[in-house]
Design a protein around this motif. Sequence first.
Motif, PDB file in Angstrom:
ATOM      1  N   LEU A  35       0.809  -1.220   0.000  1.00  0.00           N
ATOM      2  CA  LEU A  35       0.000   0.000   0.000  1.00  0.00           C
ATOM      3  C   LEU A  35       0.843   1.271   0.000  1.00  0.00           C
ATOM      4  O   LEU A  35       0.295   2.371  -0.071  1.00  0.00           O
ATOM      5  CB  LEU A  35      -0.934  -0.013   1.218  1.00  0.00           C
ATOM      6  N   ILE A  36       2.150   1.158   0.070  1.00  0.00           N
ATOM      7  CA  ILE A  36       3.031   2.327   0.118  1.00  0.00           C
ATOM      8  C   ILE A  36       2.866   3.249  -1.106  1.00  0.00           C
ATOM      9  O   ILE A  36       2.871   4.466  -0.950  1.00  0.00           O
ATOM     10  CB  ILE A  36       4.502   1.901   0.298  1.00  0.00           C
ATOM     11  N   PRO A  37       2.696   2.720  -2.326  1.00  0.00           N
ATOM     12  CA  PRO A  37       2.574   3.639  -3.471  1.00  0.00           C
ATOM     13  C   PRO A  37       1.401   4.615  -3.378  1.00  0.00           C
ATOM     14  O   PRO A  37       1.399   5.636  -4.049  1.00  0.00           O
ATOM     15  CB  PRO A  37       2.383   2.707  -4.663  1.00  0.00           C
ATOM     16  N   PHE A  38       0.414   4.327  -2.541  1.00  0.00           N
ATOM     17  CA  PHE A  38      -0.759   5.181  -2.429  1.00  0.00           C
ATOM     18  C   PHE A  38      -0.691   6.124  -1.235  1.00  0.00           C
ATOM     19  O   PHE A  38      -1.596   6.910  -1.015  1.00  0.00           O
ATOM     20  CB  PHE A  38      -2.022   4.322  -2.321  1.00  0.00           C
ATOM     21  N   THR A  55      -6.633  -0.331   5.340  1.00  0.00           N
ATOM     22  CA  THR A  55      -6.286   1.009   5.783  1.00  0.00           C
ATOM     23  C   THR A  55      -4.932   1.407   5.218  1.00  0.00           C
ATOM     24  O   THR A  55      -3.947   0.696   5.383  1.00  0.00           O
ATOM     25  CB  THR A  55      -6.219   1.071   7.316  1.00  0.00           C
ATOM     26  N   VAL A  56      -4.907   2.558   4.537  1.00  0.00           N
ATOM     27  CA  VAL A  56      -3.661   3.104   3.988  1.00  0.00           C
ATOM     28  C   VAL A  56      -3.178   4.184   4.937  1.00  0.00           C
ATOM     29  O   VAL A  56      -3.907   5.117   5.254  1.00  0.00           O
ATOM     30  CB  VAL A  56      -3.885   3.696   2.584  1.00  0.00           C
ATOM     31  N   LYS A  57      -1.955   4.054   5.393  1.00  0.00           N
ATOM     32  CA  LYS A  57      -1.384   5.056   6.293  1.00  0.00           C
ATOM     33  C   LYS A  57      -0.868   6.215   5.437  1.00  0.00           C
ATOM     34  O   LYS A  57       0.306   6.293   5.103  1.00  0.00           O
ATOM     35  CB  LYS A  57      -0.273   4.442   7.121  1.00  0.00           C
ATOM     36  N   ALA A  58      -1.779   7.118   5.072  1.00  0.00           N
ATOM     37  CA  ALA A  58      -1.444   8.221   4.177  1.00  0.00           C
ATOM     38  C   ALA A  58      -0.748   9.340   4.943  1.00  0.00           C
ATOM     39  O   ALA A  58      -1.049   9.595   6.104  1.00  0.00           O
ATOM     40  CB  ALA A  58      -2.700   8.758   3.507  1.00  0.00           C
ATOM     41  N   VAL A  59       0.167   9.976   4.266  1.00  0.00           N
ATOM     42  CA  VAL A  59       0.843  11.148   4.819  1.00  0.00           C
ATOM     43  C   VAL A  59       0.506  12.329   3.926  1.00  0.00           C
ATOM     44  O   VAL A  59       0.365  12.193   2.719  1.00  0.00           O
ATOM     45  CB  VAL A  59       2.370  10.955   4.894  1.00  0.00           C
ATOM     46  N   ALA A  60       0.369  13.484   4.539  1.00  0.00           N
ATOM     47  CA  ALA A  60       0.061  14.687   3.765  1.00  0.00           C
ATOM     48  C   ALA A  60       1.300  15.108   2.990  1.00  0.00           C
ATOM     49  O   ALA A  60       2.415  15.049   3.506  1.00  0.00           O
ATOM     50  CB  ALA A  60      -0.388  15.800   4.700  1.00  0.00           C
ATOM     51  N   PRO A  61       1.130  15.524   1.750  1.00  0.00           N
ATOM     52  CA  PRO A  61       2.293  15.984   0.986  1.00  0.00           C
ATOM     53  C   PRO A  61       2.874  17.247   1.596  1.00  0.00           C
ATOM     54  O   PRO A  61       2.148  18.053   2.195  1.00  0.00           O
ATOM     55  CB  PRO A  61       1.724  16.244  -0.408  1.00  0.00           C
TER      56      PRO A  61
END
Length: 73
Positions: A35-38, A55-61
């Motif tokens: 899921l890292i690419p997303f 669940t994707v552990k998203a980070v804000a750009p």
Amino acid sequence: MMEVVLNVLGVVGLWLAVEYCLKHETAQSLEDASLIPFADDPEVARRVELATGKTVKAVAPEVAKPGWGNLEV
């Protein structure tokens, strides 16, 4: 005949190398890695979560710092 034997040895060697590299990985760590690419795009991460249920552990750009966005070289 020798080429076939070398090809088989190459495939077996590659398989053993991959097995050795992934020996200590868990199913959870491999799922997280897939899921890292997303993770860098919150909108795409949300769509992936809706589509897969994972669940994707998203980070804000990162936002551009004032004065750093329009550098001309």
